[in-house]
Enzyme design. Structure first.
Site, PDB file in Angstrom:
ATOM      1  N   HIS A 114      46.066  90.835 141.986  1.00 11.25           N
ATOM      2  CA  HIS A 114      46.074  91.418 143.335  1.00 11.25           C
ATOM      3  C   HIS A 114      44.777  91.181 144.107  1.00 11.25           C
ATOM      4  CE1 HIS A 114      49.518  94.323 141.992  1.00 11.25           C
ATOM      5  NE2 HIS A 114      49.950  93.127 142.310  1.00 11.25           N
ATOM      6  N   GLN A 158      45.775  93.980 137.418  1.00  6.19           N
ATOM      7  CA  GLN A 158      46.185  94.256 138.810  1.00  6.19           C
ATOM      8  C   GLN A 158      44.999  94.802 139.584  1.00  6.19           C
ATOM      9  OE1 GLN A 158      50.357  96.314 138.731  1.00  6.19           O
ATOM     10  NE2 GLN A 158      49.408  96.601 136.758  1.00  6.19           N
ATOM     11  N   ASN A 159      43.910  95.071 138.871  1.00  4.91           N
ATOM     12  CA  ASN A 159      42.767  95.719 139.519  1.00  4.91           C
ATOM     13  C   ASN A 159      41.956  94.721 140.332  1.00  4.91           C
ATOM     14  OD1 ASN A 159      43.681  97.906 138.170  1.00  4.91           O
ATOM     15  ND2 ASN A 159      42.091  97.906 136.597  1.00  4.91           N
ATOM     16  N   VAL A 160      41.401  95.219 141.435  1.00  6.15           N
ATOM     17  CA  VAL A 160      40.590  94.366 142.299  1.00  6.15           C
ATOM     18  C   VAL A 160      39.099  94.595 142.030  1.00  6.15           C
ATOM     19  CG1 VAL A 160      42.359  94.131 144.068  1.00  6.15           C
ATOM     20  CG2 VAL A 160      40.754  96.036 144.226  1.00  6.15           C
ATOM     21  N   ASP A 161      38.786  95.494 141.091  1.00  6.69           N
ATOM     22  CA  ASP A 161      37.374  95.676 140.707  1.00  6.69           C
ATOM     23  C   ASP A 161      36.952  94.552 139.760  1.00  6.69           C
ATOM     24  OD1 ASP A 161      37.787  96.382 137.877  1.00  6.69           O
ATOM     25  OD2 ASP A 161      38.585  98.295 138.585  1.00  6.69           O
ATOM     26  N   GLY A 218      47.254 101.451 131.406  1.00 10.46           N
ATOM     27  CA  GLY A 218      46.938 102.133 132.661  1.00 10.46           C
ATOM     28  C   GLY A 218      47.629 101.596 133.891  1.00 10.46           C
ATOM     29  N   THR A 219      48.914 101.292 133.759  1.00 14.29           N
ATOM     30  CA  THR A 219      49.664 100.896 134.954  1.00 14.29           C
ATOM     31  C   THR A 219      51.002 101.625 134.984  1.00 14.29           C
ATOM     32  OG1 THR A 219      50.799  99.095 136.119  1.00 14.29           O
ATOM     33  CG2 THR A 219      50.452  98.761 133.767  1.00 14.29           C
ATOM     34  N   SER A 220      51.391 102.071 136.189  1.00 12.97           N
ATOM     35  CA  SER A 220      52.645 102.816 136.322  1.00 12.97           C
ATOM     36  C   SER A 220      53.853 101.885 136.243  1.00 12.97           C
ATOM     37  CB  SER A 220      52.647 103.577 137.641  1.00 12.97           C
ATOM     38  OG  SER A 220      52.469 102.672 138.718  1.00 12.97           O
ATOM     39  N   ARG A 256      35.420 100.563 149.488  1.00 11.89           N
ATOM     40  CA  ARG A 256      35.753 100.257 148.090  1.00 11.89           C
ATOM     41  C   ARG A 256      34.814  99.193 147.527  1.00 11.89           C
ATOM     42  NH1 ARG A 256      41.848  99.027 147.453  1.00 11.89           N
ATOM     43  NH2 ARG A 256      41.351  99.348 145.264  1.00 11.89           N
TER      44      ARG A 256
HETATM   45  P1  OAD Z   1      49.044 103.417 139.505  1.00 14.28           P
HETATM   46  O1  OAD Z   1      48.173 104.409 140.185  1.00 14.28           O
HETATM   47  O2  OAD Z   1      50.391 103.185 140.059  1.00 14.28           O
HETATM   48  O3  OAD Z   1      49.239 103.837 137.978  1.00 14.28           O
HETATM   49  C1  OAD Z   1      48.145 104.221 137.184  1.00 14.28           C
HETATM   50  C2  OAD Z   1      48.633 104.454 135.767  1.00 14.28           C
HETATM   51  O4  OAD Z   1      47.473 104.778 134.988  1.00 14.28           O
HETATM   52  C3  OAD Z   1      49.613 105.617 135.599  1.00 14.28           C
HETATM   53  O5  OAD Z   1      50.678 105.220 134.732  1.00 14.28           O
HETATM   54  C4  OAD Z   1      48.768 106.713 134.964  1.00 14.28           C
HETATM   55  O6  OAD Z   1      49.527 107.558 134.098  1.00 14.28           O
HETATM   56  C5  OAD Z   1      47.751 105.911 134.189  1.00 14.28           C
HETATM   57  N1  OAD Z   1      46.461 106.579 133.951  1.00 14.28           N
HETATM   58  C6  OAD Z   1      45.869 107.566 134.647  1.00 14.28           C
HETATM   59  N2  OAD Z   1      44.661 107.882 134.120  1.00 14.28           N
HETATM   60  C7  OAD Z   1      44.496 107.051 133.060  1.00 14.28           C
HETATM   61  C8  OAD Z   1      43.448 106.863 132.111  1.00 14.28           C
HETATM   62  N3  OAD Z   1      42.332 107.580 132.144  1.00 14.28           N
HETATM   63  N4  OAD Z   1      43.628 105.924 131.154  1.00 14.28           N
HETATM   64  C9  OAD Z   1      44.766 105.175 131.116  1.00 14.28           C
HETATM   65  N5  OAD Z   1      45.771 105.302 131.991  1.00 14.28           N
HETATM   66  C10 OAD Z   1      45.649 106.225 132.945  1.00 14.28           C
HETATM   67  O7  OAD Z   1      48.199 102.058 139.395  1.00 14.28           O
HETATM   68  P2  OAD Z   1      48.714 100.563 139.128  1.00 14.28           P
HETATM   69  O8  OAD Z   1      49.909 100.554 138.239  1.00 14.28           O
HETATM   70  O9  OAD Z   1      47.536  99.766 138.735  1.00 14.28           O
HETATM   71  O10 OAD Z   1      48.112  97.042 144.425  1.00 14.28           O
HETATM   72  O11 OAD Z   1      49.156 100.146 140.583  1.00 14.28           O
HETATM   73  C11 OAD Z   1      49.684  98.870 140.807  1.00 14.28           C
HETATM   74  C12 OAD Z   1      49.292  98.374 142.172  1.00 14.28           C
HETATM   75  O12 OAD Z   1      49.644  99.349 143.172  1.00 14.28           O
HETATM   76  C13 OAD Z   1      47.799  98.189 142.376  1.00 14.28           C
HETATM   77  O13 OAD Z   1      47.325  96.975 141.874  1.00 14.28           O
HETATM   78  C14 OAD Z   1      47.644  98.277 143.860  1.00 14.28           C
HETATM   79  C15 OAD Z   1      48.579  99.418 144.162  1.00 14.28           C
HETATM   80  O14 OAD Z   1      49.153  99.415 145.415  1.00 14.28           O
HETATM   81  C16 OAD Z   1      47.599  96.582 145.561  1.00 14.28           C
HETATM   82  O15 OAD Z   1      46.719  97.170 146.183  1.00 14.28           O
HETATM   83  C17 OAD Z   1      48.196  95.297 146.012  1.00 14.28           C
END
Ligand code: OAD
Length: 235
Positions: free
Chosen positions: A105, A87-90, A175-177, A57
């Site tokens: 994170h 929450q992104n690590v990038d 863009g977060t679930s 990564r």
């Molecule tokens: P998720 O993968 O859980 O959620 C991604 C969200 O982005 C979903 O709601 C999608 O519908 C949405 N999505 C997908 N494509 C998109 C796009 N092109 N534009 C906008 N939104 C889009 O990711 P996170 O919520 O970031 O933690 O996950 C939270 C944490 O879970 C991360 O930080 C990571 C992971 O485990 C650690 O690694 C500690």
């Protein structure tokens, strides 16, 4: 005085840059076991597998670029006092030009001690093209590890993030679930009466948080709708 615009971003904002999300179809946690690769227990059990996962990564970060969504958020600094809580690590928010970015994170660009992740003497920038190897040591003599918050670990920036969301005049979630806590709980800290937007192309699995306008689009398109909505609010 400029209005305080706080952004809370997740993996979806970097999807169009080519970094997979975690929980969509083809998401990371569909392919890989989060408990093996992103937990302290997993690191103790098989450190090589965890280092391989993060080294890949880290290397990938050299091959991707910020997208239009990252750039528009950086551009909003001309008009607003913008803070990005991610929450992104990038490092794509920073590379797009955002000047205030808080990582909840961790960061792929940094390494730390596996004895004490929060030891500031041990946290340092580490070249993305140099893999972290077994036997590489932090200054406290412990195995070097990526500066990432793994499952079960303390999210040390939460207090600051909660404070910033409480103080926001405008709040934008992208863009977060909203399933990973404590980070997901941030949506509850915004003042009831401020404008709140959520950009995500999909329905929210846990339901929409209260008081948010859903801009149902990918981040790269949704940010343009956001900018239009912000302009309308000024008129
Ligand atoms: P998720 O993968 O859980 O959620 C991604 C969200 O982005 C979903 O709601 C999608 O519908 C949405 N999505 C997908 N494509 C998109 C796009 N092109 N534009 C906008 N939104 C889009 O990711 P996170 O919520 O970031 O933690 O996950 C939270 C944490 O879970 C991360 O930080 C990571 C992971 O485990 C650690 O690694 C500690």
């Amino acid at each position: 005085m400029q209005q305080k615009l706080v952004v809370f971003s997740g993996a979806g904002i970097s999807a169009e840059s080519g970094i997979p999300t975690f929980r969509d179809a083809n998401g990371m946690w569909g392919k890989y076991d989060a408990m093996k690769l992103a937990s302290v227990g997993g690191f103790e059990e098989d450190p090589q597998a965890v280092l391989d996962f993060y080294n890949a990564r880290r290397k990938n970060l050299l091959e991707v670029e910020p997208n239009h969504a990252h750039r528009v958020l950086a551009d909003l600094e001309k008009q607003y006092d913008v803070t990005v809580i991610t929450q992104n690590v990038d490092n794509l928010h920073e590379r797009a030009g955002s000047s205030k970015v808080i990582h909840l994170h961790g960061e792929l660009t940094k390494v730390t001690s596996s004895y004490n992740r929060l030891d500031t003497n041990c946290i340092k920038e580490y070249p993305l093209d140099v893999p972290i190897r077994l036997g590489d040591k932090a200054v406290d003599g412990s195995q070097l590890r990526p500066y990432i918050v793994w499952f079960g670990e303390y999210v040390d920036n939460m207090d600051l993030a909660e404070y910033l969301v409480k103080m926001a005049d405008i709040f934008v979630v992208i863009g977060t679930s909203l399933v990973v806590y404590p980070a997901a709980g941030l949506v509850n800290y915004a003042h009831m009466e401020i404008p709140k937007f959520l950009i995500d192309p999909n329905d929210m699995k846990g339901g929409m948080p209260v008081g948010f306008e859903h801009i149902k689009a990918k981040a790269v398109e949704g940010v343009d709708v956001l900018v239009r909505r912000l302009k309308e609010m000024e008129e």
